[in-house]
Design a protein around this motif. Structure first.
Motif, PDB file in Angstrom:
ATOM      1  N   ALA A  51       0.925  -1.272   0.033  1.00 39.12           N
ATOM      2  CA  ALA A  51      -0.170   0.046  -0.127  1.00 39.12           C
ATOM      3  C   ALA A  51       1.010   1.193   0.010  1.00 39.12           C
ATOM      4  CB  ALA A  51      -0.901  -0.085   1.249  1.00 39.12           C
ATOM      5  N   THR A  52       1.911   1.120   0.654  1.00 39.57           N
ATOM      6  CA  THR A  52       2.789   2.156   0.886  1.00 39.57           C
ATOM      7  C   THR A  52       3.528   2.725  -0.449  1.00 39.57           C
ATOM      8  OG1 THR A  52       3.343   1.794   3.062  1.00 39.57           O
ATOM      9  CG2 THR A  52       4.870   3.428   2.075  1.00 39.57           C
ATOM     10  N   ASP A  53       4.157   1.506  -0.920  1.00 38.11           N
ATOM     11  CA  ASP A  53       4.619   1.556  -2.344  1.00 38.11           C
ATOM     12  C   ASP A  53       3.806   2.229  -3.480  1.00 38.11           C
ATOM     13  OD1 ASP A  53       6.844   0.242  -0.918  1.00 38.11           O
ATOM     14  OD2 ASP A  53       6.917  -1.694  -2.349  1.00 38.11           O
ATOM     15  N   PHE A  54       2.610   1.668  -3.505  1.00 40.26           N
ATOM     16  CA  PHE A  54       1.780   1.877  -4.492  1.00 40.26           C
ATOM     17  C   PHE A  54       1.274   3.535  -4.457  1.00 40.26           C
ATOM     18  CE2 PHE A  54      -2.564   0.966  -6.744  1.00 40.26           C
ATOM     19  CZ  PHE A  54      -1.928   1.375  -7.901  1.00 40.26           C
ATOM     20  N   LYS A  55       1.155   3.866  -3.163  1.00 40.93           N
ATOM     21  CA  LYS A  55       0.648   5.186  -2.746  1.00 40.93           C
ATOM     22  C   LYS A  55       1.910   6.239  -3.281  1.00 40.93           C
ATOM     23  CE  LYS A  55      -2.685   6.367   0.670  1.00 40.93           C
ATOM     24  NZ  LYS A  55      -3.043   6.907   1.796  1.00 40.93           N
ATOM     25  N   LEU A  56       3.096   5.649  -2.899  1.00 41.51           N
ATOM     26  CA  LEU A  56       4.088   6.507  -3.199  1.00 41.51           C
ATOM     27  C   LEU A  56       4.241   6.793  -4.887  1.00 41.51           C
ATOM     28  CD1 LEU A  56       7.003   5.451  -0.921  1.00 41.51           C
ATOM     29  CD2 LEU A  56       5.671   7.768  -0.718  1.00 41.51           C
ATOM     30  N   TRP A  57       4.152   5.614  -5.473  1.00 44.51           N
ATOM     31  CA  TRP A  57       3.898   5.692  -7.055  1.00 44.51           C
ATOM     32  C   TRP A  57       3.089   6.753  -7.611  1.00 44.51           C
ATOM     33  CZ3 TRP A  57       1.954   4.770 -11.647  1.00 44.51           C
ATOM     34  CH2 TRP A  57       2.763   4.515 -12.726  1.00 44.51           C
ATOM     35  N   VAL A  58       1.670   6.445  -7.097  1.00 47.67           N
ATOM     36  CA  VAL A  58       0.838   7.263  -7.447  1.00 47.67           C
ATOM     37  C   VAL A  58       0.768   8.618  -7.013  1.00 47.67           C
ATOM     38  CG1 VAL A  58      -1.906   7.923  -7.269  1.00 47.67           C
ATOM     39  CG2 VAL A  58      -0.992   5.371  -7.463  1.00 47.67           C
TER      40      VAL A  58
END
Ligand code: ARG
Length: 459
Positions: A115-122
């Motif tokens: 969830a953290t990785d994807f949020k940073l990516w988005v």
């Protein structure tokens, strides 16, 4: 053999088909930099809280940097058996630094990690989205400024309605893309809470400091509920929602450019740099970029719908379904950024054909409303009667194959006796646009005011 990461209770490894359906490394390797940033922040926090030693944290943080350069330089061997980017990086960390690597995954889970990785990516995509929109708005402002007083037909139903200015038409898109910009900024504020430390779903008994990792990763605060933190994908849906609306705007403008660049309209010439030729018809100059923008919108809408469908039936918290979030967002983001850049390039390069725009502005009885307004203002007719008289004059002109200003005064007076020579003053398109001075109207003075306002807003 069983999995190195979770194989403790497994006697056998997965079937090849299981591995194929389960693995996400083929696409989630795009989140490598985010994964490493998240792990580095987590390791520093674990040491600061006395959960792991400083020297272990140092080894982990250094080892992760080594892995980052391996990935950036294309020297990293991604493994499908290791499922995803999280386990690929951690397994490699074990090879690079040995035993301390096993301490990194303390007080976290792949659920808060992904969830953290994807949020940073988005979040990075929202920033790119914002810059792309600003560049496009600036290109539109340039066009609006150059042609603030060029007259062209305004349409309803794609039928000539009333004369407007080129600048006004460009500024209509500035308003639309400006709202897209505010949607992007709103979404960024709302999504900027850190899931890290929510662990699998319930939080952790280790004395972690979620504020510290949130700060290190540029989040405003940690997400307040661990169940929500690992389940939330609405940040990705807001991105796709904002992207869909923006793509819809891009597509409408692309459609106009296709029409405007046709031989029948000749309102604009697209630059050679943003058009293509035909392999058989030597005369052709095709608006392919505009057409592709129009088409790519379908993919972006599709991604939005697909992720909505993935999420709508999932009980809290994490389900593996959620692994299907990324490809949709990646594809939508790639195509959105490309479409924004292509539109910006086309707009910067295109040349409005002032003469053709003006000629078209005057045809199709575009000043009929000005005539009706004149009958109300000068002769005191009720608007409904003025509308009827004007309609009869349009029918007369149409029958004679001419435009309204080509009718003689005598012909006009045969429809309404009180019409005077003065009426010809309102039948010209320049006069028409200059008179539309109501706030937000098409008069060049109004348009210039709006250009100045937007320049001020963008700084
Ligand atoms: N590859 C997974 C994803 O993209 C990471 C999370 C895995 N978590 C789990 N509980 N299996 O969602």
């Amino acid at each position: 053999t069983s999995n190195k990461m979770w194989g403790g209770r497994f006697a056998a490894g997965p079937d090849a088909i299981m591995e194929a359906i389960n693995a996400s490394i083929g696409f989630d390797k795009r989140m490598a930099a985010q994964d490493i940033a998240g792990s580095r922040a987590h390791a520093a926090m674990l040491a600061a809280q006395g959960i792991i030693s400083d020297s272990d944290a140092e080894a982990i943080r250094e080892g992760l940097l080594t892995i980052l350069s391996e990935i950036e330089e294309g020297r990293f061997a991604f493994s499908t058996a290791l499922e995803d980017i999280h386990m690929n990086v951690e397994a490699r960390l074990k090879e690079v630094i040995g035993e301390p690597a096993g301490r990194l995954h303390t007080g976290r889970s792949r659920n808060d990690q992904v969830a953290t990785d994807f949020k940073l990516w988005v979040r990075d995509q929202l920033d790119a989205f914002e810059s792309g929109l600003i560049a496009l708005i600036q290109a539109l402002l340039g066009q609006a400024e150059a042609g603030a007083d060029w007259v062209m037909p305004g349409f309803t139903h794609l039928q000539t309605a009333q004369p407007v200015t080129w600048g006004h038409h460009m500024m209509a898109y500035v308003e639309m893309f400006g709202r897209d910009l505010s949607r992007v900024r709103d979404a960024r504020v709302r999504m900027n809470e850190s899931p890290l430390g929510a662990a699998a779903l319930a939080g952790t008994s280790f004395p972690i400091d979620r504020h510290m990792t949130a700060d290190a990763l540029g989040f405003d605060r940690p997400a307040a509920n661990s169940l929500d933190a690992v389940s939330d994908r609405d940040f990705a849906l807001e991105f796709l929602g904002a992207a869909s609306i923006c793509a819809m705007h891009l597509s409408r403008f692309a459609e106009e450019l296709v029409i405007w660049s046709s031989a029948q309209f000749r309102f604009v010439a697209l630059s050679d740099r943003f058009s293509t030729g035909s392999s058989i018809m030597p005369q052709k100059k095709n608006p392919d970029a505009a057409e592709l923008i129009r088409a790519k919108v379908g993919r972006i809408f599709g991604a939005n719908t697909a992720l909505m469908m993935v999420m709508k039936g999932l009980p809290l918290t994490y389900s593996k379904d959620m692994q299907e979030d990324k490809e949709q967002v990646f594809d939508a983001a790639d195509n959105l950024m490309l479409a924004l850049a292509a539109m910006e390039g086309m707009v910067r390069d295109m040349t409005g054909n002032r003469e053709n725009l003006a000629a078209a502005a005057g045809s199709g009885f575009s000043t009929a409303t000005d005539l009706a307004d004149w009958l109300v203002r000068v002769l005191g007719l009720p608007f409904r009667d003025a509308h009827h008289v004007t309609g009869s004059l349009v029918a007369m002109a149409e029958a004679k194959g001419c435009d309204l200003p080509d009718l003689t005064l005598e012909q006009m007076q045969s429809v309404h006796n009180d019409i005077t020579q003065d009426v010809f003053g309102v039948l010209g398109v320049e006069n028409s646009v200059n008179s539309r001075m109501s706030y937000g109207g098409t008069a060049p003075e109004q348009v210039r005011g709006q250009i100045a306002r937007w320049k001020g807003l963008l700084g």
